[in-house]
Structure formats: C-alpha cells, structure tokens
Design a protein around this motif. Structure first.
Motif, PDB file in Angstrom:
ATOM      1  N   SER A   1       0.841  -1.189   0.000  1.00 47.88           N
ATOM      2  CA  SER A   1       0.000   0.000   0.000  1.00 47.88           C
ATOM      3  C   SER A   1       0.881   1.246   0.000  1.00 47.88           C
ATOM      4  CB  SER A   1      -0.941   0.008   1.213  1.00 47.88           C
ATOM      5  OG  SER A   1      -0.212  -0.134   2.412  1.00 47.88           O
TER       6      SER A   1
ATOM      7  N   SER B   1       5.013  10.885   0.734  1.00 48.02           N
ATOM      8  CA  SER B   1       4.555   9.539   0.412  1.00 48.02           C
ATOM      9  C   SER B   1       5.491   8.468   0.956  1.00 48.02           C
ATOM     10  CB  SER B   1       4.438   9.370  -1.105  1.00 48.02           C
ATOM     11  OG  SER B   1       3.429  10.187  -1.628  1.00 48.02           O
TER      12      SER B   1
ATOM     13  N   ASP C   1       0.842   5.474   1.012  1.00 48.16           N
ATOM     14  CA  ASP C   1       0.123   6.461   1.811  1.00 48.16           C
ATOM     15  C   ASP C   1       1.008   7.678   2.004  1.00 48.16           C
ATOM     16  OD1 ASP C   1      -1.856   7.625   3.329  1.00 48.16           O
ATOM     17  OD2 ASP C   1      -2.158   5.871   4.606  1.00 48.16           O
TER      18      ASP C   1
END
Length: 271
Positions: free
Chosen positions: A149, A158, A151
C-alpha cells in the motif's frame, strides 16, 4: 485467538487480542467434534514447511518507488517471517527476541525490540513460541500472502508499506494429552520513503487459533485449548484465511485484546 496488530511508518504500537471463532460458511465437510484434532482431520492441503518460507510473487511496485528497494524489503520480510514461524530453535526459545531482531536491519531490529519491551506477551509479540511441555508433531503447514500500500505521512510525504502474512498450522500435543492443532496468523511489515535505504518503519501483528486463553497472557506461550469444540470453531476461521490469497486479519473486540486488563482478568480467573 489473540491479536497483535499495528503497522505504522515510524514506530508501531503493538496490541494483542483473542477471537470467538466464526460462522462463515466452509466448503469442507463438517469437522469432527472429537477431542483429537489433526492437520488431516482439518482437511488442510497446504504446503509442508521445509524450514524456509517460499512466499508467492510479491506485488507490483507502486508508482514513485523503486523495484530494487521493494525487492530488498521483500527479502528482509521473508527472512523475518521464516524465523518467527518456522525456525524450530525459536518455537520453545526462552527469549526469541534476539533471533528475530537479527533478521532485520540494525535500526529496524532495535525498533522492534523497543516496541515489544512492555507488551503483555513480548515473546509472542515476535514469534510463535510454545510451552515447554508442548511437542510439535512433524513439520507445520504454511501459506502466505503479500499486501502493498502507498500512503502519506502527516507532512504529506509519500511512503510505501509492504506486508507479508504467514498462516502456519502446527500439529501439537501437550504432555500426554490429545493431538491438537494451533494456527497462527502473523503479519510482518516494513514501511519506507522513496529515498529510504535501510531505515525502515517496522510493525506487525499476530492472531492465534486453537490455543488456550490465559496461557498467552500469564505465560507468554502457546498451548492447546482444552475445549476441543471451541478449538474447532476457532480453527474454522483460520483455515478459511489460510486457504485464501489475500492478507486478512479479522477485527477483534476490546474484550479480546490481550492487554493489561486482560492479564488482570486472567489472574482473577475471569476469562
């Protein structure tokens, strides 16, 4: 079932808990309600562990991150997961934390040890550890799954999170008791910014199925659940997850958390 789950970018906070089983449909025939529970009676056809974990192909690298960096993270996670679940020297180690921390880069290993220092079950926080009188019969069965993932942190920068879950089924016997099965879901996670080389965020989680309740809090170890019917109900959820290709950790209620309050209830005989 007990849970230890938290995956954050910098320093993860680890918590713990237990499950009440599941009513999810299962395509396999109804499980035996007898006292003996074996890997065969559960109908598991998972790969037999050989001492080295062979996970599936890792997920694709998200945009903005480098394949080489993600490959290195996957390599570290595989080594970490192998020791935590499949190293027979760790299963009944008096303190598995050094062996597990040694699989990580130095800073990440130090972070992990700090995270679990004050946990109710610091040994189970890092590895699948069994009571001294529990014998592991043969090699366990294991499947695994990845999750990646992307985020942003609080400053808008990031980062990537790569997780590897093991689903390990052990056939065990406590003393001269009946054969039983204990299943453990364990998640291992590393997070990194695009310019990270070895300063990873580290976190993880675990849930057990078919193990006794208070042994986890009072003794920091796995031993078979005394009630075979309850164990079978618990293991139904575990086998469903282990059969799947996606990382899944069931949500647990507050009463299922192995924390200081849970430990207190165990000491008072209220669990």
């Amino acid at each position: 079932m007990r849970k230890l789950l938290a995956l954050l970018l910098a320093i993860a906070t680890l918590s713990a808990g237990c499950s009440a089983g599941s009513d999810d449909p299962d395509p396999r025939p109804a499980l035996s309600k007898g006292e003996t529970i074996s890997l065969a009676s559960l109908g598991l056809d998972w790969p037999r562990a050989t001492g080295t974990l062979t996970p599936p192909k890792r997920p694709a690298t998200p945009a903005g991150f480098d394949d080489v960096d993600l490959d290195e993270m996957a390599k570290v996670l595989t080594k970490w997961a192998t020791v935590a679940a499949l190293d027979d020297a760790v299963w009944q180690d008096n303190d598995p934390r050094p062996a597990v921390a040694a699989t990580l880069p130095k800073a990440a290993g130090s972070t992990l040890r700090k995270q679990v220092k004050d946990a109710v079950s610091p040994h189970l926080a890092v590895a699948n550890v069994f009571a001294d009188d529990v014998s592991i019969i043969g090699k366990p069965l294991v499947t695994s799954a990845w999750k990646v993932s992307k985020d942003k942190d609080g400053k808008g920068k990031s980062y990537i999170l790569l997780e590897l879950q093991t689903r390990t089924a052990y056939e065990v016997r406590s003393g001269d008791g009946p054969t039983r099965v204990i299943g453990v879901l364990r998640v291992h996670g590393l997070s990194a910014y695009a310019d990270t080389t070895d300063d990873f965020g580290v976190g993880g989680g675990w849930q057990e199925y078919g193990a006794g309740d208070c042994a986890l809090a009072l003794d920091d170890e796995l031993r078979p659940e005394s009630d075979g019917a309850d164990a079978l109900k618990d293991l139904k959820t575990f086998t469903r997850i282990g059969d799947g290709s996606k990382l899944e950790m069931p949500e647990l209620g507050v009463q299922e958390q192995v924390d200081d309050e849970y430990l207190k209830r165990c000491r008072e005989g209220q669990v």
